[in-house]
Design a protein around this motif. Structure first.
Motif, PDB file in Angstrom:
ATOM      1  N   GLY A   1      12.452  11.921 -12.710  1.00 48.38           N
ATOM      2  CA  GLY A   1      11.469  11.048 -12.091  1.00 48.38           C
ATOM      3  C   GLY A   1      11.559   9.605 -12.536  1.00 48.38           C
ATOM      4  O   GLY A   1      10.690   8.791 -12.207  1.00 48.38           O
ATOM      5  N   LEU A   2      12.598   9.264 -13.303  1.00 47.55           N
ATOM      6  CA  LEU A   2      12.775   7.877 -13.734  1.00 47.55           C
ATOM      7  C   LEU A   2      13.508   7.056 -12.679  1.00 47.55           C
ATOM      8  O   LEU A   2      13.204   5.878 -12.473  1.00 47.55           O
ATOM      9  CB  LEU A   2      13.562   7.827 -15.041  1.00 47.55           C
ATOM     10  N   ALA A   3      14.509   7.650 -12.041  1.00 45.91           N
ATOM     11  CA  ALA A   3      15.328   6.919 -11.073  1.00 45.91           C
ATOM     12  C   ALA A   3      16.053   7.903 -10.172  1.00 45.91           C
ATOM     13  O   ALA A   3      16.336   9.042 -10.558  1.00 45.91           O
ATOM     14  CB  ALA A   3      16.347   6.034 -11.797  1.00 45.91           C
ATOM     15  N   ARG A   4      16.346   7.454  -8.964  1.00 46.53           N
ATOM     16  CA  ARG A   4      17.251   8.207  -8.108  1.00 46.53           C
ATOM     17  C   ARG A   4      18.648   8.117  -8.716  1.00 46.53           C
ATOM     18  O   ARG A   4      19.031   7.074  -9.256  1.00 46.53           O
ATOM     19  CB  ARG A   4      17.254   7.633  -6.693  1.00 46.53           C
ATOM     20  N   VAL A   5      19.412   9.177  -8.611  1.00 44.18           N
ATOM     21  CA  VAL A   5      20.739   9.215  -9.226  1.00 44.18           C
ATOM     22  C   VAL A   5      21.774   9.631  -8.197  1.00 44.18           C
ATOM     23  O   VAL A   5      21.590  10.600  -7.464  1.00 44.18           O
ATOM     24  CB  VAL A   5      20.761  10.203 -10.418  1.00 44.18           C
ATOM     25  N   THR A   6      22.862   8.878  -8.142  1.00 46.18           N
ATOM     26  CA  THR A   6      24.048   9.300  -7.423  1.00 46.18           C
ATOM     27  C   THR A   6      25.185   9.367  -8.438  1.00 46.18           C
ATOM     28  O   THR A   6      25.227   8.583  -9.386  1.00 46.18           O
ATOM     29  CB  THR A   6      24.390   8.344  -6.263  1.00 46.18           C
TER      30      THR A   6
ATOM     31  N   LEU B   1       6.007  -2.867 -14.346  1.00 45.98           N
ATOM     32  CA  LEU B   1       5.892  -1.561 -13.714  1.00 45.98           C
ATOM     33  C   LEU B   1       7.180  -1.234 -12.985  1.00 45.98           C
ATOM     34  O   LEU B   1       7.916  -2.118 -12.543  1.00 45.98           O
ATOM     35  CB  LEU B   1       4.694  -1.483 -12.755  1.00 45.98           C
ATOM     36  N   ALA B   2       7.483   0.040 -12.919  1.00 44.85           N
ATOM     37  CA  ALA B   2       8.596   0.546 -12.129  1.00 44.85           C
ATOM     38  C   ALA B   2       8.138   1.828 -11.479  1.00 44.85           C
ATOM     39  O   ALA B   2       7.552   2.695 -12.137  1.00 44.85           O
ATOM     40  CB  ALA B   2       9.829   0.787 -12.990  1.00 44.85           C
ATOM     41  N   MET B   3       8.360   1.946 -10.187  1.00 48.64           N
ATOM     42  CA  MET B   3       7.877   3.096  -9.433  1.00 48.64           C
ATOM     43  C   MET B   3       9.023   3.677  -8.629  1.00 48.64           C
ATOM     44  O   MET B   3       9.768   2.964  -7.965  1.00 48.64           O
ATOM     45  CB  MET B   3       6.750   2.665  -8.499  1.00 48.64           C
ATOM     46  N   MET B   4       9.160   5.006  -8.702  1.00 51.52           N
ATOM     47  CA  MET B   4      10.162   5.702  -7.908  1.00 51.52           C
ATOM     48  C   MET B   4       9.461   6.790  -7.115  1.00 51.52           C
ATOM     49  O   MET B   4       8.761   7.629  -7.676  1.00 51.52           O
ATOM     50  CB  MET B   4      11.246   6.300  -8.810  1.00 51.52           C
ATOM     51  N   ALA B   5       9.626   6.739  -5.790  1.00 49.94           N
ATOM     52  CA  ALA B   5       9.022   7.726  -4.891  1.00 49.94           C
ATOM     53  C   ALA B   5       7.520   7.837  -5.097  1.00 49.94           C
ATOM     54  O   ALA B   5       6.941   8.925  -5.049  1.00 49.94           O
ATOM     55  CB  ALA B   5       9.696   9.085  -5.050  1.00 49.94           C
ATOM     56  N   GLY B   6       6.862   6.695  -5.333  1.00 44.53           N
ATOM     57  CA  GLY B   6       5.409   6.662  -5.436  1.00 44.53           C
ATOM     58  C   GLY B   6       4.849   7.018  -6.791  1.00 44.53           C
ATOM     59  O   GLY B   6       3.630   7.017  -6.967  1.00 44.53           O
ATOM     60  N   SER B   7       5.694   7.317  -7.760  1.00 42.68           N
ATOM     61  CA  SER B   7       5.228   7.659  -9.098  1.00 42.68           C
ATOM     62  C   SER B   7       5.711   6.602 -10.086  1.00 42.68           C
ATOM     63  O   SER B   7       6.867   6.175 -10.021  1.00 42.68           O
ATOM     64  CB  SER B   7       5.760   9.034  -9.525  1.00 42.68           C
ATOM     65  N   PHE B   8       4.834   6.225 -11.015  1.00 38.33           N
ATOM     66  CA  PHE B   8       5.199   5.217 -11.999  1.00 38.33           C
ATOM     67  C   PHE B   8       6.175   5.799 -13.009  1.00 38.33           C
ATOM     68  O   PHE B   8       5.931   6.845 -13.615  1.00 38.33           O
ATOM     69  CB  PHE B   8       3.964   4.687 -12.723  1.00 38.33           C
ATOM     70  N   ALA B   9       7.296   5.126 -13.169  1.00 40.49           N
ATOM     71  CA  ALA B   9       8.278   5.514 -14.176  1.00 40.49           C
ATOM     72  C   ALA B   9       8.038   4.774 -15.480  1.00 40.49           C
ATOM     73  O   ALA B   9       8.202   5.321 -16.555  1.00 40.49           O
ATOM     74  CB  ALA B   9       9.698   5.230 -13.676  1.00 40.49           C
TER      75      ALA B   9
ATOM     76  N   GLY C   1       0.836  -1.192   0.000  1.00 42.79           N
ATOM     77  CA  GLY C   1       0.000   0.000   0.000  1.00 42.79           C
ATOM     78  C   GLY C   1       0.872   1.244   0.000  1.00 42.79           C
ATOM     79  O   GLY C   1       1.841   1.329   0.762  1.00 42.79           O
ATOM     80  N   ILE C   2       0.508   2.216  -0.846  1.00 41.16           N
ATOM     81  CA  ILE C   2       1.355   3.397  -1.045  1.00 41.16           C
ATOM     82  C   ILE C   2       0.528   4.665  -0.919  1.00 41.16           C
ATOM     83  O   ILE C   2      -0.549   4.780  -1.529  1.00 41.16           O
ATOM     84  CB  ILE C   2       2.020   3.350  -2.445  1.00 41.16           C
ATOM     85  N   GLU C   3       1.023   5.584  -0.133  1.00 44.87           N
ATOM     86  CA  GLU C   3       0.457   6.920  -0.048  1.00 44.87           C
ATOM     87  C   GLU C   3       1.581   7.922  -0.233  1.00 44.87           C
ATOM     88  O   GLU C   3       2.594   7.858   0.469  1.00 44.87           O
ATOM     89  CB  GLU C   3      -0.233   7.145   1.291  1.00 44.87           C
ATOM     90  N   GLY C   4       1.405   8.826  -1.190  1.00 48.25           N
ATOM     91  CA  GLY C   4       2.476   9.768  -1.484  1.00 48.25           C
ATOM     92  C   GLY C   4       3.696   9.022  -1.987  1.00 48.25           C
ATOM     93  O   GLY C   4       3.609   8.199  -2.901  1.00 48.25           O
ATOM     94  N   ASP C   5       4.837   9.289  -1.354  1.00 47.37           N
ATOM     95  CA  ASP C   5       6.068   8.633  -1.790  1.00 47.37           C
ATOM     96  C   ASP C   5       6.514   7.534  -0.833  1.00 47.37           C
ATOM     97  O   ASP C   5       7.638   7.068  -0.905  1.00 47.37           O
ATOM     98  CB  ASP C   5       7.188   9.659  -1.963  1.00 47.37           C
ATOM     99  N   ARG C   6       5.590   7.109   0.074  1.00 44.91           N
ATOM    100  CA  ARG C   6       5.958   6.144   1.108  1.00 44.91           C
ATOM    101  C   ARG C   6       5.101   4.888   1.054  1.00 44.91           C
ATOM    102  O   ARG C   6       3.950   4.903   0.604  1.00 44.91           O
ATOM    103  CB  ARG C   6       5.787   6.760   2.502  1.00 44.91           C
TER     104      ARG C   6
END
Length: 410
Positions: A160-165, A393-401, A32-37
């Motif tokens: 919004g596709l991926a976290r980047v370092t 599906l791929a989701m980053m921070a609650g949003s579908f990439a 279950g997801i609400e927002g980015d958590r």
């Protein structure tokens, strides 16, 4: 609330008792997801009512690619043809091929061109379930181009596709036409690194420490300067020869040592003691026709093992991280469970995605909603399938990439 119901969820957040325990497989489970958590993780029968429900075969943490050279211009198809015909990689490099050829193409490319090419590669990674990625510079090899590459990498993190370092890899090779090794090492330390730090463009500094690249003492000087500047460290080590890079990384408390084909037992022991992650790069050993490092040696020494694409134009032109996991099983002797952890939980450690707000590689209530889904009924298919698996599906921070209609294969 968004709810994702799955035949099986692998949280990768279980105990360290064994890889199987660490996977923490849960059948007929929901996220279950609400927002980015993530706000719920448990049996579907007990899941809260949601505004939207999606069904998928298997849910896992979004994959983490801990080693990419994503930003570059040009192609090395002709070089590949020559290598497959039997010519040696290092010989081609001495003739101006290899990294130097990509440097020339990259320097000649505009920022917009580099960004669009890199965005396409990042989108391809996302299609294979990757939601966090480490991106290196290293195809500029001068102050301004290295900065350009790192700026592009930082910009990719806003899509919004991926976290980047990002990793500064000014010490990837000597620039084309450079004959004075000492002069260039000083440039990396005294000119390139300060500008990178001043603009906040890198999280980590990397060095290619190997035969034909940078020596152990050159690597020590660069990484020590990086550490003094407050950056984390890592290095390419032992791909062709063991120069003692593993021990140096252990001494410096580095995040990872990557490639590792030639690292000896003393080096593995040092890495294990210091908590340096070993990053395996199957695409490179396959392309270069090398004998891969043996997972049982790393396992026996207690070295954590991650897997990366090494996405680059010369030795690993691929965004298919699940295929790299399958090759690590076949070539290096990973168990399937180790391979899955190697592209999730352990990869996040290697890449530095461990801060509370952006902790990637595992699913837990309160954690970031970074996850991927595949139309499989058993996560073991990630090691079994040979390049056929794309994420549904791929989701980053609650949003579908990435969202796609994928038939169930296994």
């Amino acid at each position: 609330m968004l709810r994702i119901d799955a035949l099986v969820v692998a949280t990768c957040d279980g105990s360290d008792d064994s890889p199987t325990a660490a996977l923490d497989l849960r059948e007929r489970a929901s996220v279950g997801i609400e927002g980015d958590r993530i706000v719920y993780l448990g049996p579907t029968e007990n899941a809260p009512v949601a505004d939207e429900v999606r069904e998928v075969g298997c849910v896992l943490p979004g994959f983490v690619d801990p080693h990419t050279h994503l930003v570059f211009g040009g192609s090395r198809v002709d070089e590949f043809r020559r290598r497959m015909g039997g010519e040696d990689y290092r010989t081609l490099a001495k003739e101006g091929g290899g990294i130097a050829s990509t440097v020339r193409a990259t320097r000649a490319s505009s920022d917009d061109t580099l960004f669009e090419l890199a965005r396409a590669r990042l989108s391809a990674l996302s299609g294979f379930g990757v939601t966090a990625v480490e991106i290196k510079s290293g195809y500029g090899l001068d102050v301004e181009t290295e900065l350009r590459l790192l700026r592009v990498a930082r910009r990719l993190g806003t899509l919004g596709l991926a976290r980047v370092t990002t990793s500064f890899l000014g010490a990837h090779a000597l620039p084309p036409g450079e004959a004075d090794r000492g002069r260039y090492v000083r440039e990396v330390i005294e000119a390139q690194l300060p500008r990178v730090v001043a603009e906040g463009l890198a999280d980590t500094v990397d060095v290619y420490c190997d035969e034909g690249a940078f020596s152990l003492e050159e690597t020590r000087a660069i990484l020590s300067a990086a550490k003094a500047a407050g950056l984390a460290t890592r290095a390419h080590i032992g791909q062709f020869a063991d120069l003692g890079g593993a021990e140096l990384l252990a001494e410096l408390g580095a995040r990872s040592g990557d490639h590792l084909e030639q690292v000896d037992d003393a080096g593995l022991a040092a890495m294990a003691k210091a908590g340096v992650v070993g990053v395996f790069l199957p695409g490179a050993w396959r392309t270069l026709r090398q004998t891969p490092p043996e997972a049982d040696r790393f396992r026996g020494a207690g070295v954590a093992m991650a897997i990366g694409t090494d996405l680059n134009p010369g030795t690993s032109p691929t965004a298919n991280l699940p295929l790299m996991a399958a090759l690590a099983v076949r070539d290096a002797g990973f168990t399937i469970e180790e391979a899955i952890l190697g592209i999730t939980r352990v990869a996040a450690q290697a890449a530095g995605f461990t801060e509370k707000e952006s902790a990637s590689g595992r699913l837990r209530v309160g954690g970031p909603a970074d996850l991927c889904g595949f139309e499989i009924s058993d996560p073991a298919a990630l090691g079994y399938a040979f390049g056929d698996l794309r994420a549904s599906l791929a989701m980053m921070a609650g949003s579908f990439a990435t969202v796609a209609s994928i038939p169930r294969l296994w």
